[in-house]
Design a protein around this motif. Sequence first.
Motif, PDB file in Angstrom:
ATOM      1  N   UNK A 144       0.884  -1.182   0.087  1.00 17.21           N
ATOM      2  CA  UNK A 144       0.097   0.099  -0.071  1.00 17.21           C
ATOM      3  C   UNK A 144       0.742   1.249  -0.055  1.00 17.21           C
ATOM      4  N   UNK A 145       1.892   1.406   0.942  1.00 22.97           N
ATOM      5  CA  UNK A 145       2.808   2.399   1.113  1.00 22.97           C
ATOM      6  C   UNK A 145       3.553   2.405  -0.483  1.00 22.97           C
ATOM      7  N   UNK A 146       3.968   1.445  -0.897  1.00 28.27           N
ATOM      8  CA  UNK A 146       4.727   1.633  -2.479  1.00 28.27           C
ATOM      9  C   UNK A 146       3.608   2.242  -3.150  1.00 28.27           C
ATOM     10  N   UNK A 147       2.597   1.786  -3.474  1.00 28.22           N
ATOM     11  CA  UNK A 147       1.343   2.049  -4.598  1.00 28.22           C
ATOM     12  C   UNK A 147       1.300   3.878  -4.208  1.00 28.22           C
ATOM     13  N   UNK A 148       1.105   4.189  -2.987  1.00 27.11           N
ATOM     14  CA  UNK A 148       0.981   5.416  -2.597  1.00 27.11           C
ATOM     15  C   UNK A 148       2.160   6.495  -2.948  1.00 27.11           C
ATOM     16  N   UNK A 149       3.332   5.655  -2.867  1.00 30.46           N
ATOM     17  CA  UNK A 149       4.733   6.487  -3.050  1.00 30.46           C
ATOM     18  C   UNK A 149       4.993   7.091  -1.750  1.00 30.46           C
ATOM     19  N   UNK A 150       4.508   6.385  -0.648  1.00 29.05           N
ATOM     20  CA  UNK A 150       4.532   6.929   0.594  1.00 29.05           C
ATOM     21  C   UNK A 150       5.888   6.139   1.597  1.00 29.05           C
ATOM     22  N   UNK A 151       6.282   6.580   2.564  1.00 27.90           N
ATOM     23  CA  UNK A 151       7.393   5.896   3.415  1.00 27.90           C
ATOM     24  C   UNK A 151       6.714   5.741   4.716  1.00 27.90           C
ATOM     25  N   UNK A 152       7.239   4.984   5.700  1.00 30.42           N
ATOM     26  CA  UNK A 152       6.887   4.925   6.809  1.00 30.42           C
ATOM     27  C   UNK A 152       7.195   5.943   7.571  1.00 30.42           C
ATOM     28  N   UNK A 153       7.967   6.878   7.499  1.00 33.07           N
ATOM     29  CA  UNK A 153       8.180   8.197   7.744  1.00 33.07           C
ATOM     30  C   UNK A 153       6.996   8.997   7.551  1.00 33.07           C
ATOM     31  N   UNK A 154       6.421   9.049   6.581  1.00 32.01           N
ATOM     32  CA  UNK A 154       5.155   9.801   6.169  1.00 32.01           C
ATOM     33  C   UNK A 154       4.107   9.618   7.213  1.00 32.01           C
ATOM     34  N   UNK A 155       4.146   8.413   8.035  1.00 29.06           N
ATOM     35  CA  UNK A 155       3.125   8.235   8.948  1.00 29.06           C
ATOM     36  C   UNK A 155       3.001   8.866  10.408  1.00 29.06           C
ATOM     37  N   UNK A 156       1.982   9.022  10.861  1.00 25.49           N
ATOM     38  CA  UNK A 156       1.689   9.435  12.231  1.00 25.49           C
ATOM     39  C   UNK A 156       1.807   8.509  12.912  1.00 25.49           C
ATOM     40  N   UNK A 157       2.598   8.081  13.904  1.00 25.06           N
ATOM     41  CA  UNK A 157       2.912   6.936  14.777  1.00 25.06           C
ATOM     42  C   UNK A 157       1.683   6.740  15.970  1.00 25.06           C
ATOM     43  N   UNK A 158       0.978   8.215  16.278  1.00 27.13           N
ATOM     44  CA  UNK A 158       0.092   8.004  17.108  1.00 27.13           C
ATOM     45  C   UNK A 158      -1.318   7.461  16.848  1.00 27.13           C
ATOM     46  N   UNK A 159      -1.474   7.329  15.323  1.00 27.64           N
ATOM     47  CA  UNK A 159      -2.727   7.058  14.759  1.00 27.64           C
ATOM     48  C   UNK A 159      -2.427   5.640  13.918  1.00 27.64           C
ATOM     49  N   UNK A 160      -2.655   4.453  14.547  1.00 26.19           N
ATOM     50  CA  UNK A 160      -2.128   3.201  14.080  1.00 26.19           C
ATOM     51  C   UNK A 160      -2.977   2.977  12.601  1.00 26.19           C
ATOM     52  N   UNK A 161      -2.323   2.316  11.805  1.00 26.09           N
ATOM     53  CA  UNK A 161      -2.744   1.878  10.528  1.00 26.09           C
ATOM     54  C   UNK A 161      -3.840   0.569  11.072  1.00 26.09           C
ATOM     55  N   UNK A 162      -5.058   0.659  10.416  1.00 24.78           N
ATOM     56  CA  UNK A 162      -6.023  -0.417  10.410  1.00 24.78           C
ATOM     57  C   UNK A 162      -6.588  -0.546   9.104  1.00 24.78           C
TER      58      UNK A 162
END
Length: 293
Positions: A144-162
């Motif tokens: 999903x991150x690859x298709x979005x062209x996002x990285x883990x560093x682009x995510x907010x760790x306070x709001x977990x992915x589900x």
Amino acid sequence: MTPERPSARGSAEVLRYTAFSTDPAGGNPAGVVLDAGTMTADEMLATAADVGWSETAFLVPRGDSRVAVRYFSPRAEVSFCGHATIASAVAHAERSGPGHLLYETAAGPVEVATSRADDGSWQATLTSVPPRTVALDAGDRRDLLAALRWSEDDLDPALPARVAYAGAWHPVLAAATRERLADLDYDMEALGALMRERDWTTVALVWREDATTFHARNPFPPGGVVEDPATGAAAAALGGHLREQGLLTLPARLTVLQGADMGRPSRLTVDVPADPGSGIRVTGTAVALPPPR
């Protein structure tokens, strides 16, 4: 506002409304067929393709305020669509008056209430089916991150992915900054293939401005749409996700702002009850659009 004259495919009147805005230039447009009792599924799909927006709602009145509803994107049927629910409920209310309806959807029963404000605008509130979430598989997260062209560093760790559900499934990813959310440039083919394989309707990308205000974007490549300007089903799923993860003081009222990055600003109000088994309420306005030229 007096509804504009509908367009038609065959014998079906196709109304056009925009939901989650009082401005025809904002919100998320939806097609509405208020009496689709004689239509086949193929005809509904063809009509949705003609309309060309992310969804068209097809209603079949059952009596006693019950309405069977099917939702079609230009490419496929979807189990539930929030903005087309709001749009169709307002279209119904403009002709039959405000009140309560029970939408019988593929996802389950959805209660809808309509009312008219002092300024003459119409609004509708839907109550979703009971929401739930599941873990986002590590491989799916990577893809999903690859298709979005996002990285883990682009995510907010306070709001977990589900992966969250309130009538349709949506992976929920929280951006660390508003700038990351604004810079949406994804691989439509790769994301669409992953979403079709996993039966995800849209991807809910959000940024949390404060405790109760979220900015959102929702790619929808399986439906042939790059992005939804307002996504009621995803807003309900987000409310359920935040409640399940203990990320809200309950009961809570959220504001979801969507569509501004694509020039169609939208506002969704999301009420999250404290009861963990209860549906999420999503409220928005809707207005009729002029017929196509």
